[in-house]
Design a protein around this motif. Structure first.
Motif, short mmCIF file in Angstrom:
data_model
loop_
_atom_site.label_atom_id
_atom_site.label_comp_id
_atom_site.label_asym_id
_atom_site.label_seq_id
_atom_site.Cartn_x
_atom_site.Cartn_y
_atom_site.Cartn_z
N ALA A 57 0.82 -1.21 0.00
CA ALA A 57 0.00 0.00 0.00
C ALA A 57 0.86 1.26 0.00
CB ALA A 57 -0.93 0.00 1.21
N ALA A 58 1.94 1.26 0.76
CA ALA A 58 2.77 2.46 0.84
C ALA A 58 3.40 2.78 -0.52
CB ALA A 58 3.86 2.28 1.89
N ARG A 59 3.86 1.76 -1.21
CA ARG A 59 4.46 1.99 -2.52
C ARG A 59 3.41 2.36 -3.56
NH1 ARG A 59 8.74 -2.27 -4.77
NH2 ARG A 59 9.87 -1.26 -3.05
N ALA A 60 2.25 1.74 -3.47
CA ALA A 60 1.23 1.95 -4.50
C ALA A 60 0.51 3.28 -4.35
CB ALA A 60 0.20 0.80 -4.43
N ALA A 61 0.26 3.70 -3.11
CA ALA A 61 -0.59 4.88 -2.90
C ALA A 61 0.13 6.04 -2.25
CB ALA A 61 -1.80 4.50 -2.04
N GLY A 62 1.42 5.88 -1.93
CA GLY A 62 2.09 6.92 -1.18
C GLY A 62 1.64 6.86 0.27
N SER A 63 2.44 7.36 1.18
CA SER A 63 2.05 7.27 2.58
C SER A 63 2.81 8.29 3.40
CB SER A 63 2.32 5.87 3.14
OG SER A 63 3.72 5.65 3.24
N ALA A 64 2.33 8.50 4.58
CA ALA A 64 3.04 9.31 5.56
C ALA A 64 3.04 8.53 6.87
CB ALA A 64 2.36 10.67 5.74
N VAL A 65 4.16 8.57 7.57
CA VAL A 65 4.26 7.93 8.87
C VAL A 65 4.51 9.02 9.90
CG1 VAL A 65 5.50 6.27 10.29
CG2 VAL A 65 5.19 5.82 7.84
N PRO A 66 3.54 9.34 10.74
CA PRO A 66 3.74 10.38 11.75
C PRO A 66 4.78 9.95 12.77
CG PRO A 66 1.71 9.21 12.17
CD PRO A 66 2.22 8.71 10.85
N THR A 67 5.40 10.93 13.43
CA THR A 67 6.39 10.59 14.45
C THR A 67 5.72 10.09 15.72
OG1 THR A 67 6.39 12.88 15.22
CG2 THR A 67 8.05 12.26 13.58
N THR A 68 4.54 10.65 16.03
CA THR A 68 3.81 10.25 17.23
C THR A 68 2.32 10.19 16.92
OG1 THR A 68 3.62 12.54 17.99
CG2 THR A 68 5.48 11.26 18.82
N MET A 69 1.60 9.49 17.78
CA MET A 69 0.15 9.42 17.71
C MET A 69 -0.39 9.57 19.12
SD MET A 69 -0.24 6.10 15.19
CE MET A 69 -2.03 6.22 15.19
N GLY A 70 -1.51 10.28 19.25
CA GLY A 70 -2.06 10.40 20.59
C GLY A 70 -3.32 11.24 20.65
N VAL A 71 -3.76 11.46 21.89
CA VAL A 71 -4.98 12.19 22.18
C VAL A 71 -4.63 13.42 23.01
CG1 VAL A 71 -7.26 12.10 23.29
CG2 VAL A 71 -6.36 10.08 22.12
N ARG A 72 -5.26 14.57 22.65
CA ARG A 72 -4.99 15.83 23.33
C ARG A 72 -6.29 16.42 23.87
NH1 ARG A 72 -0.93 19.12 19.32
NH2 ARG A 72 -0.38 20.15 21.30
N ARG A 73 -6.15 17.38 24.77
CA ARG A 73 -7.27 18.20 25.22
C ARG A 73 -7.35 19.44 24.33
NH1 ARG A 73 -7.02 19.08 31.59
NH2 ARG A 73 -9.12 19.86 31.13
N SER A 74 -8.47 20.13 24.39
CA SER A 74 -8.66 21.29 23.51
C SER A 74 -7.66 22.40 23.78
CB SER A 74 -10.09 21.82 23.64
OG SER A 74 -10.36 22.22 24.97
N GLY A 75 -7.07 22.43 24.99
CA GLY A 75 -6.04 23.40 25.29
C GLY A 75 -4.66 23.00 24.82
N GLY A 76 -4.51 21.77 24.33
CA GLY A 76 -3.24 21.32 23.76
C GLY A 76 -2.52 20.28 24.57
N GLN A 77 -2.89 20.05 25.83
CA GLN A 77 -2.18 19.08 26.66
C GLN A 77 -2.39 17.67 26.10
OE1 GLN A 77 -4.66 21.12 27.63
NE2 GLN A 77 -4.21 22.10 29.60
N TRP A 78 -1.32 16.89 26.11
CA TRP A 78 -1.42 15.50 25.66
C TRP A 78 -1.99 14.65 26.79
CZ3 TRP A 78 -0.69 13.80 20.79
CH2 TRP A 78 -0.01 14.63 19.91
N LEU A 79 -3.01 13.86 26.46
CA LEU A 79 -3.54 12.88 27.41
C LEU A 79 -2.80 11.56 27.29
CD1 LEU A 79 -7.37 13.56 27.00
CD2 LEU A 79 -5.83 14.39 28.79
#
Length: 408
Positions: free
Chosen positions: A62-84
């Motif tokens: 899939a990565a070769r066929a459609a192009g892709s991006a791999v983020p450095t991190t994944m997570g959930v934040r609050r509306s003020g920006g703090q990472w949960l």
């Protein structure tokens, strides 16, 4: 040598993957799609390790066929920006053998379509009914052409007419109480490295980096079914304009889009599992089989798993090659010359029904958690999420990301 023929209703990700998997098993495949042409616009899609393994099993990178991006991190934040909660994708790759990737949905469907013989795809051909009362199913189409088949794959989406026709007493869809907005924007100057979902009170906003400096954005809010804003750009600004960076800057890019480029959809899942994922010689997959909330990013991933497992269990397409299944034997169980397809479909239901329903139920629960509106309940949720060690949160994804198996 004559070939078995499969008609696939729907050229979404699940239907196209089924077409490829069956084609590579030697079947003659016809994929019927209601739309007159492939979609020109759309959203993004995340492909988790389980989906990438399934695609790899049928020879699709899939990565070769459609192009892709791999983020450095994944997570959930609050509306003020703090990472949960936050997890490095390097840690995910170490645990699961590969990181998740994000691709534009249109690029993925184009790549999957290109892997099929050109004559296999029929756009502007809606499947209206299947007559499965004779010796084999006959597919009726809106264009008037009847297509005899050995198998019908119902990948006809969340509102699946074939599901409604064959399971008329099933309760159907369940409204999740939310609307979703989705769009892809160009913002190469922002350099946002993280894939994140931000939780407010009854509202969420997601940011997923794609290739070439683009971002897949989605947002949800608790509203009555059928609610639509005349200008979704202004509605998104009103709801999320005061949230943390880079959301305001991304909303600036949304305002440059045409209104038609911002998708607005009510969110539904299936109210209850289907009694079976097959009926006669019709097999359901993806949203048609187990529509689920998007909260785990597993809707498309489970459709891909469905397609690959289904093709694996079915006999090879060359009729003269015998009735062997993907597992290496005759699935008919009734002696030489027995028709192996019915038992293969029963094995498909056995292999997929419990797993997909587990994901459906879990996705609904996660959505309820993320959409909490009461301030005390939301604060308690945020505290509990922040208190969970990252390694335990990652371990909680094992059954999803390591759950794909080809039946032996």
């Amino acid at each position: 040598m004559p070939k078995r023929h499969a008609v696939v209703a729907g050229a979404g990700i699940g239907g196209l993957t089924a077409g490829i998997a069956l084609h590579r098993r030697g079947w003659r495949v016809t994929v019927c799609e209601r739309a007159a042409e492939p979609p020109a616009t759309g959203a993004g899609i995340g492909l988790a390790p389980n989906a990438l393994r399934a695609l790899d099993a049928i020879g699709v990178d899939a990565a070769r066929a459609a192009g892709s991006a791999v983020p450095t991190t994944m997570g959930v934040r609050r509306s003020g920006g703090q990472w949960l909660t936050r997890t490095g994708t390097a840690d995910m790759a170490a645990r699961y053998g590969m990181p998740p990737i994000a691709v534009p949905r249109t690029a993925l469907t184009a790549a999957l379509a290109a892997a099929l013989p050109p004559e296999a795809l029929r756009y502007g051909t809606a499947v209206t009914a299947v007559d499965d009362t004779g010796g084999g199913p006959v597919v009726r189409t809106e264009a008037g052409a009847d297509l005899p088949a050995d198998l019908v794959v119902a990948a006809d989406g969340i509102h699946s007419p074939l599901r409604q026709a064959c399971f008329p007493t099933h309760p159907g869809l369940h409204y999740l109480g939310e609307i979703a907005w989705r769009a892809i924007v160009d913002a190469p100057d922002l350099l946002v490295p993280a894939m994140s979902e931000t939780w407010g009170r009854g509202e969420r906003f997601g940011v997923t980096p794609l290739s070439d400096g683009r971002y897949y954005l989605y947002a949800t809010a608790l509203v009555p079914a059928g609610t639509r804003s005349a200008d979704p750009r202004a509605e998104l600004r009103r709801r999320f304009g005061s949230w943390h960076d880079p959301i305001p800057a991304l909303l600036d890019r949304i305002e440059r889009l045409d209104r038609a480029d911002i998708l607005q959809n009510d969110l539904y899942d299936l109210a209850a599992p289907l009694p079976s994922l097959h009926h006669g010689r019709i097999a359901w997959l993806g949203d048609a089989a187990h529509a689920m909330a998007p909260n785990l990013g597993q809707g498309g991933c489970q459709a891909i798993e469905d397609a690959v497992v289904l093709a694996h269990l079915l006999p090879v397409g060359d009729v003269g090659a015998g009735g062997g299944s993907g597992g290496g034997g005759d699935t008919g169980g009734s002696g030489p010359g027995a028709d192996p397809i019915p038992d293969a479909l029963a094995a498909y239901t056995a292999a997929r029904r419990d797993r997909t329903d587990m994901v459906r139920v879990r996705a609904r629960r996660v959505g309820r958690l993320g959409a909490l509106r009461n301030p005390l309940a939301a604060a308690a949720r945020d505290l509990a999420v922040r208190a969970t060690p990252a390694r335990l949160a990652l371990r909680g994804m094992d059954d999803l990301f390591n759950g794909f198996r080809l039946p032996g």
